[in-house]
Design a protein around this motif. Sequence first.
Motif, PDB file in Angstrom:
ATOM      1  N   GLY A  19       0.498  -3.777  44.930  1.00 34.84           N
ATOM      2  CA  GLY A  19       0.228  -4.492  43.688  1.00 34.84           C
ATOM      3  C   GLY A  19       0.497  -5.573  43.280  1.00 34.84           C
ATOM      4  O   GLY A  19      -0.240  -6.300  41.843  1.00 34.84           O
TER       5      GLY A  19
ATOM      6  N   SER B 193      -2.891  -8.978  42.721  1.00 40.38           N
ATOM      7  CA  SER B 193      -4.403  -9.189  42.080  1.00 40.38           C
ATOM      8  C   SER B 193      -5.182  -8.969  43.203  1.00 40.38           C
ATOM      9  O   SER B 193      -4.644  -9.412  43.764  1.00 40.38           O
ATOM     10  N   TYR B 194      -6.893  -8.931  42.639  1.00 43.44           N
ATOM     11  CA  TYR B 194      -7.722  -8.895  43.645  1.00 43.44           C
ATOM     12  C   TYR B 194      -7.963 -10.417  44.790  1.00 43.44           C
ATOM     13  O   TYR B 194      -7.678  -9.895  45.720  1.00 43.44           O
TER      14      TYR B 194
ATOM     15  N   TYR C 289      -6.081   1.135  45.947  1.00 39.38           N
ATOM     16  CA  TYR C 289      -4.900   0.120  44.538  1.00 39.38           C
ATOM     17  C   TYR C 289      -4.113   1.133  43.510  1.00 39.38           C
ATOM     18  O   TYR C 289      -4.401   2.081  43.893  1.00 39.38           O
ATOM     19  N   THR C 290      -3.313   0.528  43.286  1.00 40.76           N
ATOM     20  CA  THR C 290      -1.865   0.601  42.940  1.00 40.76           C
ATOM     21  C   THR C 290      -2.285   1.971  41.615  1.00 40.76           C
ATOM     22  O   THR C 290      -1.724   3.265  41.574  1.00 40.76           O
ATOM     23  N   ASN C 291      -3.728   2.519  41.372  1.00 37.50           N
ATOM     24  CA  ASN C 291      -4.304   2.850  40.201  1.00 37.50           C
ATOM     25  C   ASN C 291      -5.201   3.673  41.203  1.00 37.50           C
ATOM     26  O   ASN C 291      -5.570   4.882  40.472  1.00 37.50           O
ATOM     27  N   GLY C 292      -4.773   4.274  42.370  1.00 35.94           N
ATOM     28  CA  GLY C 292      -6.096   5.445  42.987  1.00 35.94           C
ATOM     29  C   GLY C 292      -7.401   4.912  43.478  1.00 35.94           C
ATOM     30  O   GLY C 292      -8.284   5.545  44.051  1.00 35.94           O
ATOM     31  N   GLU C 293      -7.162   3.257  43.432  1.00 33.82           N
ATOM     32  CA  GLU C 293      -8.905   3.248  43.081  1.00 33.82           C
ATOM     33  C   GLU C 293      -8.972   2.616  44.623  1.00 33.82           C
ATOM     34  O   GLU C 293      -8.324   2.164  45.038  1.00 33.82           O
TER      35      GLU C 293
END
Length: 467
Positions: free
Chosen positions: A59, A61-62, A143-147
């Motif tokens: 969750g 930031s990069y 990542y949280t967006n599935g990426e």
Amino acid sequence: MWGLRRRWLTNTVGLVMALAVVSVIGITAIFSAYYYSNVESDMKYRASSTADFFANYIGQSYKEYYQSCVTYAQTFEYKDTIELQFINAQGRLVASSFGQWAGQHPKTSDIFAAIEKVDLAVFSGKDPATGDHIMAVSCPMIYTNGEVIGVLRYVTSLRNVDRQIVFIAMTAFIGGALFVLTVLLSSNYYIKSILGPVAEITATAKRIAAGSYGVQIKAKFDDEIGELADTINDMSVKISQSEKMQADFVTSLSHELRTPLTAITGWSETLLSMDEMDEQTSRGMRIILKESRRLTEMVMELLEFSRLQDGRMTLNVELTDIRSEFEDTVYMYGSRLKQEGITLEYLDNDEEIPEIPCDGKRMRQVFLNILDNAAKHGGDGKKIEASIHKEQNNVVIRIRDYGCGIPEEELPLVKKKFYKGSSKARGTGIGLAVCDEIVEMHGGKLLLENAEGGGTLVTIQLPTAQQ
């Protein structure tokens, strides 16, 4: 006995060696699979556990996420044996437990396989950058967006594992070699225990085949080999008895034939000396006289052979002018051959031929027999050559005819008793056997060969000194 030994070693030790090789390969393969499987399972477990741990930071930031990766890599406690790497989605190294930018960017297939399949991927093989044998396990970071934003990768060198496998392989090889060596030594001992008696039996059988009838093999074993020895012993005794009976019969028959033959020959000569006989009767008497003489010669050959067989043939050895004996025989026999249209040529020479210790009467018998054979078997060549020379420590006598020669396959057999081969000439087949024995009793050699240009060459070698 090498053939039997080779077959034994091939069939027994060869099979054991093959099994040993298969066992060594099998043991090495099993332990290799076991060690590599354990390393792979451990790496997969670490990768899955670490990926689950970092799921709590997804969750962020990069920038915060990557900073967490660098911090975790720097504090990784197993960095001495395993390298932990964090790689971005483009395959570039972001952080490493060996240092943030340690080494080149990894290029093994597991990285992009984990990204594409979104699952654990394993690579085992040579590192393209270092050439080391490695194992790598890559786990996608989602990542949280599935990426998929990167890959968490564990890498370890398999050098120690390979050394352990090599050690196991060498241990298995040494164990297999010791096992094969033990089998080889025990097999060699066992085959010796068989080959020794078999060699003794073979040697005795050869002696029997060569004419030493009655010889016995010492019985040492109460098994199949002992039974074979007993059988050969029994065969040897029976052959000896049969030979003795044959020799006694030949001797008895020869003596019985001599009396009537002497009478036939004597009366034939007496009748031929009369002038009143007509031409036809005279011709018939000459045939009777010729055939009775031939039969008498055969009887004498049989008597000589029987003496040879039972050991009664003896030599009266004294210094003899062997050239004179040979020349007298040649000139005497040459007159007889002229009547048959055969030329007996004596190749005279000026060499000094010394007197040698021999039985002159027996040697004259040998010369006559060989000349007679040359006339009977090579007479169609119409020419016989005879010579005598001194060569080194031997007196060498050669008698050559110009007939058709002896077939190559029959040459080793012509001196055997009763052997006549393909010749159609009349005779007993024992003359050469008697001659060979007489020459050997003098310590010499009797050789037969086909002469260059056709015909048969007989060579007699007699030592100049008694042996």
